[in-house]
Design a protein around this motif. Structure first.
Motif, PDB file in Angstrom:
ATOM      1  N   LYS A  90       0.857  -1.185   0.000  1.00  0.00           N
ATOM      2  CA  LYS A  90       0.000   0.000   0.000  1.00  0.00           C
ATOM      3  C   LYS A  90       0.891   1.232   0.000  1.00  0.00           C
ATOM      4  O   LYS A  90       2.018   1.195   0.487  1.00  0.00           O
ATOM      5  N   HIS A  91       0.387   2.312  -0.574  1.00  0.00           N
ATOM      6  CA  HIS A  91       1.165   3.543  -0.690  1.00  0.00           C
ATOM      7  C   HIS A  91       0.657   4.656   0.222  1.00  0.00           C
ATOM      8  O   HIS A  91       1.190   5.757   0.210  1.00  0.00           O
ATOM      9  N   VAL A  92      -0.373   4.344   0.976  1.00  0.00           N
ATOM     10  CA  VAL A  92      -0.958   5.276   1.948  1.00  0.00           C
ATOM     11  C   VAL A  92      -1.170   4.511   3.249  1.00  0.00           C
ATOM     12  O   VAL A  92      -0.955   3.309   3.312  1.00  0.00           O
ATOM     13  N   TYR A  93      -1.603   5.203   4.282  1.00  0.00           N
ATOM     14  CA  TYR A  93      -1.757   4.571   5.585  1.00  0.00           C
ATOM     15  C   TYR A  93      -2.815   3.479   5.603  1.00  0.00           C
ATOM     16  O   TYR A  93      -2.636   2.436   6.200  1.00  0.00           O
ATOM     17  N   SER A  94      -3.934   3.724   4.963  1.00  0.00           N
ATOM     18  CA  SER A  94      -5.036   2.773   4.978  1.00  0.00           C
ATOM     19  C   SER A  94      -4.848   1.692   3.910  1.00  0.00           C
ATOM     20  O   SER A  94      -4.592   2.008   2.751  1.00  0.00           O
ATOM     21  N   PRO A  95      -5.023   0.429   4.277  1.00  0.00           N
ATOM     22  CA  PRO A  95      -4.955  -0.617   3.256  1.00  0.00           C
ATOM     23  C   PRO A  95      -6.220  -0.702   2.405  1.00  0.00           C
ATOM     24  O   PRO A  95      -6.267  -1.449   1.436  1.00  0.00           O
ATOM     25  N   TRP A  96      -7.234   0.065   2.761  1.00  0.00           N
ATOM     26  CA  TRP A  96      -8.512   0.014   2.065  1.00  0.00           C
ATOM     27  C   TRP A  96      -8.565   0.962   0.871  1.00  0.00           C
ATOM     28  O   TRP A  96      -9.305   0.720  -0.085  1.00  0.00           O
ATOM     29  N   THR A  97      -7.826   2.047   0.909  1.00  0.00           N
ATOM     30  CA  THR A  97      -7.951   3.139  -0.047  1.00  0.00           C
ATOM     31  C   THR A  97      -7.721   2.718  -1.497  1.00  0.00           C
ATOM     32  O   THR A  97      -8.413   3.178  -2.391  1.00  0.00           O
ATOM     33  N   GLU A  98      -6.755   1.857  -1.724  1.00  0.00           N
ATOM     34  CA  GLU A  98      -6.399   1.502  -3.099  1.00  0.00           C
ATOM     35  C   GLU A  98      -7.270   0.391  -3.690  1.00  0.00           C
ATOM     36  O   GLU A  98      -7.144   0.068  -4.872  1.00  0.00           O
ATOM     37  N   GLY A  99      -8.154  -0.217  -2.869  1.00  0.00           N
ATOM     38  CA  GLY A  99      -9.141  -1.165  -3.371  1.00  0.00           C
ATOM     39  C   GLY A  99      -8.735  -2.628  -3.410  1.00  0.00           C
ATOM     40  O   GLY A  99      -9.587  -3.502  -3.536  1.00  0.00           O
ATOM     41  N   ARG A 100      -7.460  -2.930  -3.306  1.00  0.00           N
ATOM     42  CA  ARG A 100      -7.027  -4.334  -3.428  1.00  0.00           C
ATOM     43  C   ARG A 100      -7.454  -5.181  -2.226  1.00  0.00           C
ATOM     44  O   ARG A 100      -7.764  -6.356  -2.378  1.00  0.00           O
ATOM     45  N   LEU A 101      -7.485  -4.588  -1.039  1.00  0.00           N
ATOM     46  CA  LEU A 101      -7.913  -5.353   0.131  1.00  0.00           C
ATOM     47  C   LEU A 101      -9.394  -5.705   0.030  1.00  0.00           C
ATOM     48  O   LEU A 101      -9.796  -6.834   0.315  1.00  0.00           O
ATOM     49  N   ASP A 102     -10.198  -4.764  -0.404  1.00  0.00           N
ATOM     50  CA  ASP A 102     -11.620  -5.062  -0.623  1.00  0.00           C
ATOM     51  C   ASP A 102     -11.769  -6.224  -1.606  1.00  0.00           C
ATOM     52  O   ASP A 102     -12.553  -7.139  -1.375  1.00  0.00           O
ATOM     53  N   ALA A 126      -6.184   3.630  10.778  1.00  0.00           N
ATOM     54  CA  ALA A 126      -6.785   3.672   9.439  1.00  0.00           C
ATOM     55  C   ALA A 126      -7.347   2.308   9.051  1.00  0.00           C
ATOM     56  O   ALA A 126      -8.420   2.212   8.446  1.00  0.00           O
ATOM     57  N   THR A 127      -6.648   1.244   9.425  1.00  0.00           N
ATOM     58  CA  THR A 127      -7.109  -0.108   9.122  1.00  0.00           C
ATOM     59  C   THR A 127      -8.376  -0.440   9.903  1.00  0.00           C
ATOM     60  O   THR A 127      -9.344  -0.971   9.350  1.00  0.00           O
ATOM     61  N   VAL A 128      -8.375  -0.110  11.174  1.00  0.00           N
ATOM     62  CA  VAL A 128      -9.529  -0.384  12.027  1.00  0.00           C
ATOM     63  C   VAL A 128     -10.762   0.365  11.525  1.00  0.00           C
ATOM     64  O   VAL A 128     -11.843  -0.216  11.373  1.00  0.00           O
ATOM     65  N   LEU A 129     -10.613   1.656  11.262  1.00  0.00           N
ATOM     66  CA  LEU A 129     -11.770   2.448  10.827  1.00  0.00           C
ATOM     67  C   LEU A 129     -12.321   1.949   9.488  1.00  0.00           C
ATOM     68  O   LEU A 129     -13.538   1.850   9.311  1.00  0.00           O
ATOM     69  N   GLY A 130     -11.441   1.607   8.561  1.00  0.00           N
ATOM     70  CA  GLY A 130     -11.896   1.068   7.278  1.00  0.00           C
ATOM     71  C   GLY A 130     -12.616  -0.256   7.438  1.00  0.00           C
ATOM     72  O   GLY A 130     -13.622  -0.526   6.777  1.00  0.00           O
ATOM     73  N   ALA A 131     -12.111  -1.109   8.331  1.00  0.00           N
ATOM     74  CA  ALA A 131     -12.750  -2.402   8.573  1.00  0.00           C
ATOM     75  C   ALA A 131     -14.138  -2.223   9.170  1.00  0.00           C
ATOM     76  O   ALA A 131     -15.098  -2.886   8.763  1.00  0.00           O
ATOM     77  N   ILE A 132     -14.245  -1.313  10.128  1.00  0.00           N
ATOM     78  CA  ILE A 132     -15.543  -1.037  10.743  1.00  0.00           C
ATOM     79  C   ILE A 132     -16.513  -0.489   9.704  1.00  0.00           C
ATOM     80  O   ILE A 132     -17.670  -0.913   9.634  1.00  0.00           O
ATOM     81  N   ASP A 133     -16.037   0.427   8.867  1.00  0.00           N
ATOM     82  CA  ASP A 133     -16.888   0.988   7.815  1.00  0.00           C
ATOM     83  C   ASP A 133     -17.425  -0.090   6.879  1.00  0.00           C
ATOM     84  O   ASP A 133     -18.520   0.046   6.329  1.00  0.00           O
ATOM     85  N   ARG A 134     -16.667  -1.155   6.705  1.00  0.00           N
ATOM     86  CA  ARG A 134     -17.067  -2.234   5.799  1.00  0.00           C
ATOM     87  C   ARG A 134     -17.840  -3.344   6.504  1.00  0.00           C
ATOM     88  O   ARG A 134     -18.162  -4.358   5.904  1.00  0.00           O
ATOM     89  N   GLY A 135     -18.095  -3.180   7.798  1.00  0.00           N
ATOM     90  CA  GLY A 135     -18.921  -4.121   8.527  1.00  0.00           C
ATOM     91  C   GLY A 135     -18.201  -5.305   9.136  1.00  0.00           C
ATOM     92  O   GLY A 135     -18.849  -6.259   9.579  1.00  0.00           O
ATOM     93  N   PHE A 136     -16.887  -5.276   9.168  1.00  0.00           N
ATOM     94  CA  PHE A 136     -16.152  -6.365   9.792  1.00  0.00           C
ATOM     95  C   PHE A 136     -16.194  -6.242  11.313  1.00  0.00           C
ATOM     96  O   PHE A 136     -16.218  -5.141  11.856  1.00  0.00           O
ATOM     97  N   ARG A 137     -16.179  -7.379  11.974  1.00  0.00           N
ATOM     98  CA  ARG A 137     -15.923  -7.414  13.411  1.00  0.00           C
ATOM     99  C   ARG A 137     -14.422  -7.234  13.545  1.00  0.00           C
ATOM    100  O   ARG A 137     -13.654  -7.919  12.876  1.00  0.00           O
ATOM    101  N   VAL A 138     -13.996  -6.329  14.401  1.00  0.00           N
ATOM    102  CA  VAL A 138     -12.579  -6.023  14.559  1.00  0.00           C
ATOM    103  C   VAL A 138     -12.110  -6.449  15.939  1.00  0.00           C
ATOM    104  O   VAL A 138     -12.704  -6.078  16.950  1.00  0.00           O
ATOM    105  N   VAL A 139     -11.037  -7.229  15.962  1.00  0.00           N
ATOM    106  CA  VAL A 139     -10.362  -7.594  17.198  1.00  0.00           C
ATOM    107  C   VAL A 139      -9.012  -6.895  17.139  1.00  0.00           C
ATOM    108  O   VAL A 139      -8.199  -7.167  16.259  1.00  0.00           O
TER     109      VAL A 139
END
Length: 170
Positions: A90-102, A126-139
């Motif tokens: 990833k090239h930014v803090y969030s792994p969600w932004t670039e779409g590959r994790l989704d 950034a990872t936690v917030l993106g996961a929550i936004d996508r409906g994942f349970r986060v541990v």
């Protein structure tokens, strides 16, 4: 948990060595289900969209043109798990932004993410917030996250603990 952030690296996170054994243990238990994200800096100083260009002017010494490319690699004790563990650059803090994790997780049946790593108040957050936004349970494995600044790490953890405690009272 890359060499970039290891002791002696240009962005060393002192606590990384303390949480590394816990991350190794979690990974050893579930290597096939482990995904490591790797932060890849800009290629050259001044590159990147918007304010990122200024960021990489300031941090010119940490661009790919100015570092050993091996610093982007995982710390050796974690790299040994790949494969079967996977990596996502990833090239930014969030792994969600670039779409590959989704794309990797869509249709996988995965509903829970266990999050570890560093920096608590940047990439981890950034990872936690993106996961929550996508409906994942986060541990959030609190003994397996760290920051370069104790005060921001503690503040994030205290905020998380308070939020969890208030939810459990409802």
């Amino acid at each position: 948990m890359q060499r970039l952030f290891a002791p002696g690296g240009p962005w060393a996170v002192p606590w990384a060595q303390n949480v590394l054994p816990v991350i190794e243990e979690l990974t050893a238990r579930h290597p096939q289900q482990t995904l490591f994200t790797r932060f890849v800096p800009a290629a050259r100083p001044g590159e990147g969209p918007g304010m990122r260009a200024r960021y990489y002017q300031r941090w010119a010494e940490v661009t790919l043109a100015n570092i050993d490319a091996g610093l982007v690699d995982l710390m050796p004790s974690l790299a040994r798990f790949v494969p079967p563990a996977r990596t996502l650059d990833k090239h930014v803090y969030s792994p969600w932004t670039e779409g590959r994790l989704d794309a990797m997780l869509n249709g996988s049946g995965i509903d829970t993410l266990v999050i570890t790593g560093g920096e608590t108040d940047v990439c981890v957050l950034a990872t936690v917030l993106g996961a929550i936004d996508r409906g994942f349970r986060v541990v959030l494995a609190t003994d397996a996250i760290c920051s370069s600044v104790d005060q921001t790490h503690e503040h994030c953890w205290s905020s998380t603990a308070l939020a969890s405690a208030s939810k459990s009272r409802r």
